[in-house]
Write a protein that holds these residues in place. Structure first.
Motif, mmCIF file in Angstrom:
data_model
loop_
_atom_site.group_PDB
_atom_site.id
_atom_site.type_symbol
_atom_site.label_atom_id
_atom_site.label_comp_id
_atom_site.label_asym_id
_atom_site.label_seq_id
_atom_site.Cartn_x
_atom_site.Cartn_y
_atom_site.Cartn_z
ATOM 1 N N ARG A 286 0.763 -1.276 0.032
ATOM 2 C CA ARG A 286 0.101 -0.044 -0.138
ATOM 3 C C ARG A 286 0.777 1.338 -0.017
ATOM 4 N NH1 ARG A 286 -4.212 0.686 4.900
ATOM 5 N NH2 ARG A 286 -2.474 0.910 5.963
ATOM 6 N N GLU A 287 1.912 1.391 0.795
ATOM 7 C CA GLU A 287 2.903 2.322 0.942
ATOM 8 C C GLU A 287 3.590 2.693 -0.437
ATOM 9 O OE1 GLU A 287 5.004 1.973 4.608
ATOM 10 O OE2 GLU A 287 3.539 2.433 5.707
ATOM 11 N N GLU A 288 4.085 1.494 -1.099
ATOM 12 C CA GLU A 288 4.707 1.572 -2.221
ATOM 13 C C GLU A 288 3.620 2.390 -3.380
ATOM 14 O OE1 GLU A 288 8.212 1.071 -3.186
ATOM 15 O OE2 GLU A 288 8.111 1.822 -1.252
ATOM 16 N N ALA A 289 2.527 1.585 -3.445
ATOM 17 C CA ALA A 289 1.681 2.072 -4.340
ATOM 18 C C ALA A 289 1.173 3.537 -4.214
ATOM 19 C CB ALA A 289 0.058 1.063 -4.346
ATOM 20 N N VAL A 290 1.042 3.772 -2.899
ATOM 21 C CA VAL A 290 0.568 5.666 -2.731
ATOM 22 C C VAL A 290 1.946 6.282 -3.364
ATOM 23 C CG1 VAL A 290 0.555 7.161 -1.056
ATOM 24 C CG2 VAL A 290 -0.976 5.176 -0.782
ATOM 25 N N ARG A 291 3.235 5.848 -2.879
ATOM 26 C CA ARG A 291 4.002 6.851 -3.528
ATOM 27 C C ARG A 291 4.346 6.818 -4.840
ATOM 28 N NH1 ARG A 291 8.536 5.967 -5.245
ATOM 29 N NH2 ARG A 291 8.686 3.491 -4.711
ATOM 30 N N GLY A 292 4.120 5.490 -5.674
ATOM 31 C CA GLY A 292 4.258 5.362 -6.807
ATOM 32 C C GLY A 292 3.214 6.312 -7.693
ATOM 33 N N LEU A 293 2.108 6.173 -7.162
ATOM 34 C CA LEU A 293 0.825 6.981 -7.890
ATOM 35 C C LEU A 293 1.174 8.434 -7.775
ATOM 36 C CD1 LEU A 293 -1.988 4.912 -6.538
ATOM 37 C CD2 LEU A 293 -1.460 5.331 -9.060
ATOM 38 N N ARG A 294 1.528 9.010 -6.513
ATOM 39 C CA ARG A 294 1.918 10.512 -6.337
ATOM 40 C C ARG A 294 2.833 10.880 -7.534
ATOM 41 N NH1 ARG A 294 0.933 10.477 0.036
ATOM 42 N NH2 ARG A 294 -1.258 10.655 0.069
ATOM 43 N N ASP A 295 3.874 10.126 -7.580
ATOM 44 C CA ASP A 295 4.995 10.155 -8.440
ATOM 45 C C ASP A 295 4.458 10.375 -9.668
ATOM 46 O OD1 ASP A 295 6.878 10.191 -6.328
ATOM 47 O OD2 ASP A 295 7.866 8.236 -6.831
ATOM 48 N N LEU A 296 3.631 9.814 -10.169
ATOM 49 C CA LEU A 296 2.839 9.582 -11.433
ATOM 50 C C LEU A 296 1.868 10.960 -11.428
ATOM 51 C CD1 LEU A 296 2.181 6.006 -12.495
ATOM 52 C CD2 LEU A 296 4.078 7.643 -13.013
ATOM 53 N N GLY A 297 1.661 11.762 -10.550
ATOM 54 C CA GLY A 297 0.755 12.804 -10.788
ATOM 55 C C GLY A 297 -0.763 12.535 -10.355
ATOM 56 N N ALA A 298 -0.723 11.424 -9.789
ATOM 57 C CA ALA A 298 -2.325 10.959 -9.371
ATOM 58 C C ALA A 298 -2.546 11.609 -8.122
ATOM 59 C CB ALA A 298 -2.560 9.387 -9.749
ATOM 60 N N THR A 299 -4.011 11.326 -7.965
ATOM 61 C CA THR A 299 -4.594 11.696 -6.585
ATOM 62 C C THR A 299 -4.901 10.321 -5.856
ATOM 63 O OG1 THR A 299 -4.941 14.007 -7.085
ATOM 64 C CG2 THR A 299 -6.043 13.032 -5.050
ATOM 65 N N VAL A 300 -4.450 10.096 -4.727
ATOM 66 C CA VAL A 300 -4.845 8.770 -4.243
ATOM 67 C C VAL A 300 -6.006 9.001 -2.954
ATOM 68 C CG1 VAL A 300 -3.959 6.887 -2.580
ATOM 69 C CG2 VAL A 300 -2.374 8.099 -4.337
ATOM 70 N N VAL A 301 -6.938 8.256 -3.535
ATOM 71 C CA VAL A 301 -8.112 8.126 -2.396
ATOM 72 C C VAL A 301 -7.993 6.905 -1.530
ATOM 73 C CG1 VAL A 301 -10.561 7.958 -2.470
ATOM 74 C CG2 VAL A 301 -9.417 9.073 -4.455
ATOM 75 N N PRO A 302 -7.902 7.066 -0.380
ATOM 76 C CA PRO A 302 -7.646 5.953 0.549
ATOM 77 C C PRO A 302 -8.868 4.938 0.687
ATOM 78 C CG PRO A 302 -7.150 7.992 1.792
ATOM 79 C CD PRO A 302 -8.008 8.478 0.429
ATOM 80 N N GLY A 303 -8.303 3.644 0.448
ATOM 81 C CA GLY A 303 -9.421 2.596 0.337
ATOM 82 C C GLY A 303 -9.593 1.794 1.695
ATOM 83 N N ASP A 304 -9.176 2.355 2.636
ATOM 84 C CA ASP A 304 -9.162 1.834 4.211
ATOM 85 C C ASP A 304 -10.625 1.792 4.162
ATOM 86 O OD1 ASP A 304 -6.498 2.176 4.477
ATOM 87 O OD2 ASP A 304 -6.830 3.876 5.601
ATOM 88 N N GLY A 305 -11.099 0.296 4.723
ATOM 89 C CA GLY A 305 -12.628 -0.126 5.097
ATOM 90 C C GLY A 305 -13.218 -0.675 3.841
ATOM 91 N N CYS A 306 -12.591 -0.753 2.838
ATOM 92 C CA CYS A 306 -13.121 -1.160 1.488
ATOM 93 C C CYS A 306 -12.908 -2.675 1.513
ATOM 94 C CB CYS A 306 -12.276 -0.707 0.511
ATOM 95 S SG CYS A 306 -12.466 0.926 -0.140
ATOM 96 N N PHE A 307 -12.533 -3.357 2.443
ATOM 97 C CA PHE A 307 -12.479 -4.714 2.545
ATOM 98 C C PHE A 307 -13.303 -5.065 3.478
ATOM 99 C CE2 PHE A 307 -8.809 -3.569 0.328
ATOM 100 C CZ PHE A 307 -8.462 -4.923 -0.922
ATOM 101 N N PRO A 308 -14.491 -5.965 3.201
ATOM 102 C CA PRO A 308 -15.368 -6.407 3.884
ATOM 103 C C PRO A 308 -14.603 -7.396 4.886
ATOM 104 C CG PRO A 308 -15.890 -7.470 1.956
ATOM 105 C CD PRO A 308 -14.824 -6.387 1.901
ATOM 106 N N ARG A 309 -15.097 -7.788 6.087
ATOM 107 C CA ARG A 309 -14.504 -8.823 7.057
ATOM 108 C C ARG A 309 -15.492 -9.939 7.320
ATOM 109 N NH1 ARG A 309 -8.988 -8.082 7.192
ATOM 110 N NH2 ARG A 309 -8.621 -5.679 7.638
ATOM 111 N N ASP A 310 -16.325 -9.769 6.526
ATOM 112 C CA ASP A 310 -17.484 -10.853 6.347
ATOM 113 C C ASP A 310 -18.014 -11.164 5.122
ATOM 114 O OD1 ASP A 310 -19.465 -8.957 6.240
ATOM 115 O OD2 ASP A 310 -19.760 -8.874 8.457
ATOM 116 N N ARG A 311 -18.598 -12.000 5.034
ATOM 117 C CA ARG A 311 -19.616 -12.043 3.703
ATOM 118 C C ARG A 311 -20.678 -11.277 3.041
ATOM 119 N NH1 ARG A 311 -17.473 -16.599 1.264
ATOM 120 N NH2 ARG A 311 -16.234 -17.910 2.773
ATOM 121 N N GLY A 312 -20.946 -10.071 3.960
ATOM 122 C CA GLY A 312 -21.729 -9.216 3.928
ATOM 123 C C GLY A 312 -21.439 -8.159 2.418
#
Length: 386
Positions: A286-312
């Motif tokens: 995640r940290e390497e992806a954030v740095r790499g995207l910013r190096d490419l000029g992109a804006t990073v939208v955090p995806g924390d909480g995007c991964f469900p912990r159950d099957r809901g």
């Protein structure tokens, strides 16, 4: 053509590669492929001269070695990683004069090249604090400078590329200024008026190490040896660079690739990063992806909480996020699949990064581009059609 630049050992963990190139060495290989006499000046330990000659002489490149105490090695975990340089460089101790009709000069770690040329191309390769061409007494009848956007901002002290270009060209007395802007392409400033835009040429895979060297060498050969217009030379450089990053093996094919150019809004793209940071390895991704995207000029939208912990269902945070494209780390197939479904339901493009071939194959069946190489996946987020 005279080339002044470093020759360094380069290692990359993934994809696995070992090479003895550096900026000067790789540029010399490109220029030799394109034709003409190439003389490479570089810094290297005298005891390792045989390695240098064995590497470059078969390509018809004459190498003049200026002694330095150590061979430097650039070690990369992946092509967009910050390299570890060993041994730690002690600073520039040598200035070597280069005089000729056509000179391509790179910034070096071990020393410096003072140029006197009829036509010169200068690529400082300094990151964010490049030395001006004439700071060491270099002169040229016609000068083309090749900078990335961050270097230009650093030299001019402003974020406005147009104003920065005017300042740098006047200060350096350069005829041409080429500003590379990563996956968004490049801009060629030459005289008054708006810059000429040069598109990027998207590729399925990207091996970024050395891409700038290939661009500069191709531009220099076209602009100095063939007297091509600067915008045409930069377009040739962009095409040749696409050829290299997709298959970084010398000699490069003599024919330029026939690719479809793409002008993107890469610097404004908002990338939802769906990477679960629950383990040390995933947090590193995640940290390497954030740095790499910013190096490419992109804006990073955090995806924390995007991964469900159950099957809901996927949390509503995914639906509420304002983003253009998703980069999903799909090694955890169940949670990644949920994020992919949510993004696709919103009509958003998705790019997958995964070490697991089965996860990449599952994404491919859904029409989703992906890669086991993080660098390639990061570039794909900038090139995928919106």
């Amino acid at each position: 053509m005279l080339i002044g630049g470093g020759v360094y050992a380069e290692t990359c963990v993934t994809p696995a590669r070992i090479a003895l190139f550096g900026s000067g060495g790789r540029a010399a290989m490109v220029a030799a492929d394109l034709g003409g006499v190439v003389v490479l000046h570089t810094f290297h330990p005298e005891a390792l001269r045989d390695d240098i000659e064995a590497n470059f002489n078969p390509a018809g490149i004459r190498v003049i070695v200026h002694p330095s105490p150590h061979r430097l090695c650039f070690e990369y975990l992946h092509p967009m990683a910050r390299p570890r340089i060993t041994p730690f460089p002690a600073g520039r101790a040598i200035t070597v004069p280069l005089e000729g009709e056509q000179v391509l000069r790179f910034g070096c770690i071990e020393g410096d090249f003072r140029v006197a040329a009829a036509r010169a191309v200068y690529d400082p390769q300094s990151g964010s604090d490049p030395a001006p061409f004439g700071a060491n007494g270099s002169t040229a009848g016609s000068l083309a400078m090749i900078l990335n956007a961050n270097e230009l901002r650093g030299m001019a002290g402003t974020d406005d590329l147009g104003h920065a270009a005017t300042y740098v060209m006047r200060d350096a007395a350069s005829t041409v200024l080429v500003v590379k802007d990563g996956p968004a392409g490049a801009y060629v400033f030459e005289g008054p008026g708006s810059p000429r835009y040069v598109p990027a040429y998207p590729t399925d895979s990207v091996y970024k190490i050395g891409s700038g060297d290939v661009f500069s060498a191709t531009f220099a050969h076209a602009w100095m040896s063939h007297r091509a217009e600067a915008a045409e030379a930069a377009d040739r450089a962009s095409r040749r660079t696409a050829q290299y990053v997709e298959a970084p093996v010398f000699p490069l094919p003599s024919k330029l690739p026939n690719r479809v150019p793409r002008r993107t809004d890469a610097r404004g793209r908002r990338v939802l990063l769906a990477v679960d940071g629950g383990t040390a390895s995933r947090r590193w991704v995640r940290e390497e992806a954030v740095r790499g995207l910013r190096d490419l000029g992109a804006t990073v939208v955090p995806g924390d909480g995007c991964f469900p912990r159950d099957r809901g269902p996927v949390p509503a945070a995914v639906d509420r996020a304002t983003f253009d494209v998703v980069l999903a780390h799909a090694d955890d197939r169940r949670t990644a699949a949920a994020v992919l479904r949510a993004a696709l339901a919103l009509g958003k493009p998705v790019v997958v990064f995964a070490d697991d071939p089965a996860a990449l194959e599952a994404a491919r069946k859904l029409g989703i581009p992906g890669s086991a190489d993080l660098c390639s996946a990061l570039y794909q987020t900038q090139w995928v059609p919106l």
